[in-house]
Design an enzyme around this catalytic site. Structure first.
Site, mmCIF file in Angstrom:
data_model
loop_
_atom_site.group_PDB
_atom_site.id
_atom_site.type_symbol
_atom_site.label_atom_id
_atom_site.label_comp_id
_atom_site.label_asym_id
_atom_site.label_seq_id
_atom_site.Cartn_x
_atom_site.Cartn_y
_atom_site.Cartn_z
ATOM 1 N N ASP A 110 63.699 73.524 -5.332
ATOM 2 C CA ASP A 110 65.003 74.008 -5.709
ATOM 3 C C ASP A 110 65.571 73.025 -6.698
ATOM 4 O O ASP A 110 65.061 71.830 -6.993
ATOM 5 C CB ASP A 110 66.067 73.933 -4.389
ATOM 6 C CG ASP A 110 65.738 74.725 -3.376
ATOM 7 O OD1 ASP A 110 65.015 75.661 -3.498
ATOM 8 O OD2 ASP A 110 66.062 74.238 -2.136
HETATM 9 N N1 URA Z 1 62.341 73.506 1.081
HETATM 10 C C1 URA Z 1 63.894 73.624 0.641
HETATM 11 O O1 URA Z 1 64.573 74.079 1.273
HETATM 12 N N2 URA Z 1 63.853 73.495 -0.677
HETATM 13 C C2 URA Z 1 62.806 72.735 -1.470
HETATM 14 O O2 URA Z 1 63.095 72.662 -2.594
HETATM 15 C C3 URA Z 1 61.792 72.849 -0.906
HETATM 16 C C4 URA Z 1 61.254 73.022 0.609
#
Ligand code: URA
Length: 245
Positions: A110
């Site tokens: 993310d």
């Molecule tokens: N899980 C999440 O919620 N976000 C990420 O970036 C990676 C794993």
């Protein structure tokens, strides 16, 4: 049978390594901008053995790579796509020739997640590392809004039900490193998986960093925003699946 050394001409080599259209590569060569293995070469059709070849372009040193395998320490506020919506792309942190070669991140983090991300232009490697069949474990350091108690850890280990999933999903491992921080190991890479699992135990992710993929840990000396080539030890660590953080 003896292995035949792979060779190619300089113009094609530079083009294949991501240094621009063949015409541009030819011009750079003729302009005497290129050295190969320490000597200037102004002949676009000169043949070179690829393995171990080192070249410079206007003084920048490059090692020939048949395929690219990299790791990056992803910063926050960068997106893992080429066409971003709100933030710069992490590809802007790489030298342009690598992007020209078509490197891709292996999975995505993310925009607000930091930590270890792999990048390659080897389709088979990308498939192997990202396919659910291979279940390469990934370890996340998760800073939660509220302290995490034993019951919540037990819940994450026994499996939490996420919206839109048929069955509960369990972490492979989950340990507390301080009141609000846990290390969670996941076998899958579902959309927002860590955030959704933490929210399923009535808590909230305030900081998320991926610290390990397979047995490959984020190197302490790889600063936020930096990248480096994967070496043989890193590749071996990626093919060894067990991960105990
Ligand atoms: N899980 C999440 O919620 N976000 C990420 O970036 C990676 C794993």
């Amino acid at each position: 049978m003896a292995k035949v050394a792979k060779k190619n001409n300089l113009e094609r080599i530079l083009h294949n390594q991501g240094h621009g259209a063949r015409k541009l590569c030819r011009i750079m060569i003729i302009n005497e901008d290129i050295t190969v293995n320490g000597e200037m070469c102004d002949d676009p059709s000169a043949m070179f053995e690829l393995a171990g070849m080192q070249y410079t372009i206007k003084g920048d040193v490059w090692d020939y790579k048949e395929k690219s395998y990299l790791m990056m320490h992803k910063p926050s506020n960068y997106e893992c796509t080429h066409k971003t919506q709100h933030h710069p792309t992490i590809y802007s942190l790489l030298p342009h020739p690598l992007v020209e070669r078509g490197v891709q991140t292996i999975g995505r983090l993310d925009e607000d997640t930091t930590g270890l991300i792999l990048i390659s232009d080897d389709g088979q490697f990308i498939h192997k590392m990202s396919s659910p069949k291979h279940k390469v474990p990934k370890v996340y350091e998760v800073t939660c809004k509220h302290p995490v108690d034993d019951e919540q850890i037990a819940h994450i280990l026994s499996g939490v039900q996420l919206v839109d999933e048929d069955a509960p999903i369990a972490a492979l491992a989950c340990t507390r490193t301080s009141d609000n921080v846990i290390h969670m190991t996941l076998a899958e890479g579902k959309y927002h998986q860590v955030k959704r699992m933490v929210s399923a135990i009535s808590n909230r992710v305030e900081g998320l960093k991926r610290i390990k993929i397979g047995e490959l840990a984020l190197p302490e000396d790889l600063k936020v925003g930096e990248w480096r080539w994967l070496n043989d030890g890193d590749m071996a660590a990626l093919s060894n699946k067990s991960s105990n953080v």
